[in-house]
Design a protein around this motif. Structure first.
Motif, short mmCIF file in Angstrom:
data_model
loop_
_atom_site.label_atom_id
_atom_site.label_comp_id
_atom_site.label_asym_id
_atom_site.label_seq_id
_atom_site.Cartn_x
_atom_site.Cartn_y
_atom_site.Cartn_z
N PHE A 107 82.32 75.78 46.19
CA PHE A 107 82.61 75.63 44.83
C PHE A 107 83.67 77.26 44.99
CE2 PHE A 107 77.93 75.10 44.70
CZ PHE A 107 78.48 73.18 44.54
N ALA A 108 84.81 76.95 44.29
CA ALA A 108 85.70 77.79 44.15
C ALA A 108 85.66 78.96 43.30
CB ALA A 108 87.10 77.43 44.28
N GLN A 109 86.44 80.15 43.31
CA GLN A 109 86.11 80.92 42.15
C GLN A 109 86.82 79.79 40.92
OE1 GLN A 109 84.42 83.05 41.33
NE2 GLN A 109 83.80 83.78 43.66
N PRO A 110 86.90 80.72 39.90
CA PRO A 110 88.03 79.75 38.47
C PRO A 110 88.77 80.40 38.42
CG PRO A 110 85.53 81.50 37.16
CD PRO A 110 85.66 80.97 38.73
N ARG A 111 90.02 80.29 36.96
CA ARG A 111 90.99 80.56 37.44
C ARG A 111 90.75 81.95 35.92
NH1 ARG A 111 96.77 77.89 34.60
NH2 ARG A 111 97.70 80.34 34.39
N SER A 112 89.60 81.89 35.84
CA SER A 112 89.14 82.99 34.65
C SER A 112 88.12 83.14 34.66
CB SER A 112 90.13 83.29 33.20
OG SER A 112 90.13 82.54 32.28
N THR A 113 87.08 84.39 33.87
CA THR A 113 85.71 84.06 33.64
C THR A 113 85.61 85.05 32.60
OG1 THR A 113 85.00 86.56 34.42
CG2 THR A 113 84.84 84.24 36.50
N PRO A 114 84.28 84.15 31.50
CA PRO A 114 84.60 84.94 30.51
C PRO A 114 84.69 85.94 29.94
CG PRO A 114 82.90 82.21 30.82
CD PRO A 114 83.43 83.42 31.75
N LEU A 115 83.91 86.78 31.25
CA LEU A 115 83.15 88.31 30.99
C LEU A 115 84.58 89.13 31.37
CD1 LEU A 115 79.95 88.85 32.55
CD2 LEU A 115 80.26 88.11 30.18
#
Length: 462
Positions: free
Chosen positions: A146-154
């Protein structure tokens, strides 16, 4: 034909892929099944080209997107009902655990705990499905992490909050990696590839909304490159020998002119780059790759560096064989291949001279040639970028292969001395203490048996 890499243009890739489809002569057929939580059609031309550059003609069977579980469990699915050489499973955490990830972003503690447990439960479900599919799969299975997303909600709070999505992905990736270690499913490290490429460049939100494909065109080629590099060693034997030049390759400067005290080799400055390169070579040696030397030099000058320079990481005992003379490099490579009883296609040749590299490319096209970067600081990355050196299975035999060749050289010297003398020859044969055992291989020996089926010379089992 110049090989394509992930930096190739889309036009170059499409042109090559069309040409391969018209005439795949000389390429080994490879049927690849793809099960993904997103559409994968955009990466197929690049993936086909990268496989073809390693001698494989890939045809693709793709399941409907975002139906991983249904496809892998249903015996009548296009993946389960088709004999495949390779299965790719490409999940994204966002697609498997979308509601749970959104619940965590509410920052309500109970929601965070329940959603985190749901994500871990989803991973267990994926592992269970993979195990079921593995038992019936007709070829190897690769599963992406699982790759990290472009941005996270926090945002920046993600680094310190209990609801951190980044930390959750790391936890799940470690669990996935540990679980797959005890199976025949191979981890495809998409997370590391995205991290190296950069999340800002890896994703394309427009492509996601229009075609349900999350990645940019540039990263799509990088993903195809990763898949091809990970899968190809399962079907094509990796290189077995790295043959290196000496001056301005294993050390900086020319020892015949600068002397042992004048060459660049040490723990700082440019000299440390050559030390790092030697360390990288020894890392490959620990994986079973033989290290040899082909250099236009005086042997006495060269061996003085190996034996007396305090910064040398590679010593003479690390070399499986060497040719230090004033002959053509192509002739030296032929002699080394003959001595080691290996094919030229199992060799990687590293030299700083464009002229020497060009000679080997023209006269010995089977040999993989790496021209040393002008800046030696880039040498390690250049070496590790060679797909010919990739391997996804490391056996206990691999780890001791280089030392076995050194012992074999000692045996050969003893045998040469014994030739023509029956008493010495008998003593030599007895000293080998050879034993032969015929039996069915144990489960932990299967990877070595698979390697033996890839041999193209000596004990050919194909």
């Amino acid at each position: 034909m110049i090989r394509l890499g992930p930096d190739a243009t889309t036009r170059e890739i499409l042109s090559r892929w069309r040409a391969i489809g018209v005439d795949p002569t000389g390429l080994r057929p490879l049927r690849v099944g793809i099960v993904a939580s997103y559409t994968t059609e955009p990466i197929l031309p690049a993936l086909g080209c990268f496989f073809a550059d390693r001698g494989l003609y890939a045809t693709f069977v793709t399941a409907p997107f975002n139906q991983i579980y249904q496809t892998l469990l249903d015996p009548a699915s296009v993946i389960r009902s088709t004999p495949l050489d390779l299965t790719l499973v490409l999940p994204r955490l966002e697609d498997l655990c979308g509601p749970a990830l959104r619940a965590r972003s509410t920052l309500i503690l109970e929601n965070i705990e329940n959603a985190t447990a749901a994500c871990h439960g989803e991973l267990e479900h994926l592992l269970s499905v993979l195990a079921t599919h593995e038992r019936t799969a007709t070829g190897p299975v690769l599963c992406a992490n699982f790759a990290q997303p472009r941005s996270t909600p926090l945002g920046v709070l993600d680094a310190t909050h209990v609801a951190s999505e980044s930390h959750l992905r790391c936890e799940l990736n470690v669990r996935l990696w540990r679980a797959l270690l005890s199976t025949r499913v191979i981890t495809l490290d998409v997370a590391e590839s995205v991290a190296q490429f950069g999340t800002e460049n890896a994703y394309d939100d427009r492509m996601w909304h229009l075609a349900r494909h999350p990645y940019s065109a540039a990263f799509g080629k990088q993903l195809a490159w990763l898949i091809a590099r990970t899968a190809t060693p399962l079907f094509v034997a990796p290189a077995k020998v790295i043959v290196v030049d000496l001056d301005n390759t294993l050390w900086g400067g020319v020892v015949g002119e600068d002397g042992i005290g004048g060459i660049l080799l040490g723990d700082s400055g440019v000299g440390s780059a050559f030390v790092a390169f030697q360390e990288a070579l020894l890392e490959y040696r620990n994986q079973g790759v033989l290290i040899c030397v082909a250099s236009k030099n005086n042997q006495s000058d060269a061996f003085e560096v190996f034996e007396k320079h305090s910064a040398m990481v590679i010593r003479r005992e690390h070399l499986a064989a060497f040719r230090i003379n004033w002959n053509r490099k192509s002739d030296s490579l032929i002699e080394l291949a003959r001595e080691l009883r290996l094919g030229l296609d199992s060799m990687v040749f590293v030299d700083d001279s464009p002229t020497e590299c060009d000679e080997v490319r023209r006269l010995l096209p089977e040999v993989t040639v790496l021209e040393m970067p002008e800046d030696p600081a880039h040498a390690v990355v250049a070496l590790r970028s060679l797909p010919e050196l990739d391997r996804v299975v490391l056996t206990s035999e691999d780890r001791v292969r280089a030392d076995q060749y050194r012992v074999e050289n000692q045996r050969a010297e003893f045998a040469a001395e014994a030739t023509g003398d029956p008493t010495k020859l008998e003593a030599y044969l007895l000293s080998l203490a050879l034993k032969v055992e015929v039996r069915t291989p144990n489960p932990d020996e299967r990877s070595r048996v698979a390697q033996l089926t890839q041999k193209t010379n000596q004990f050919n089992l194909t």
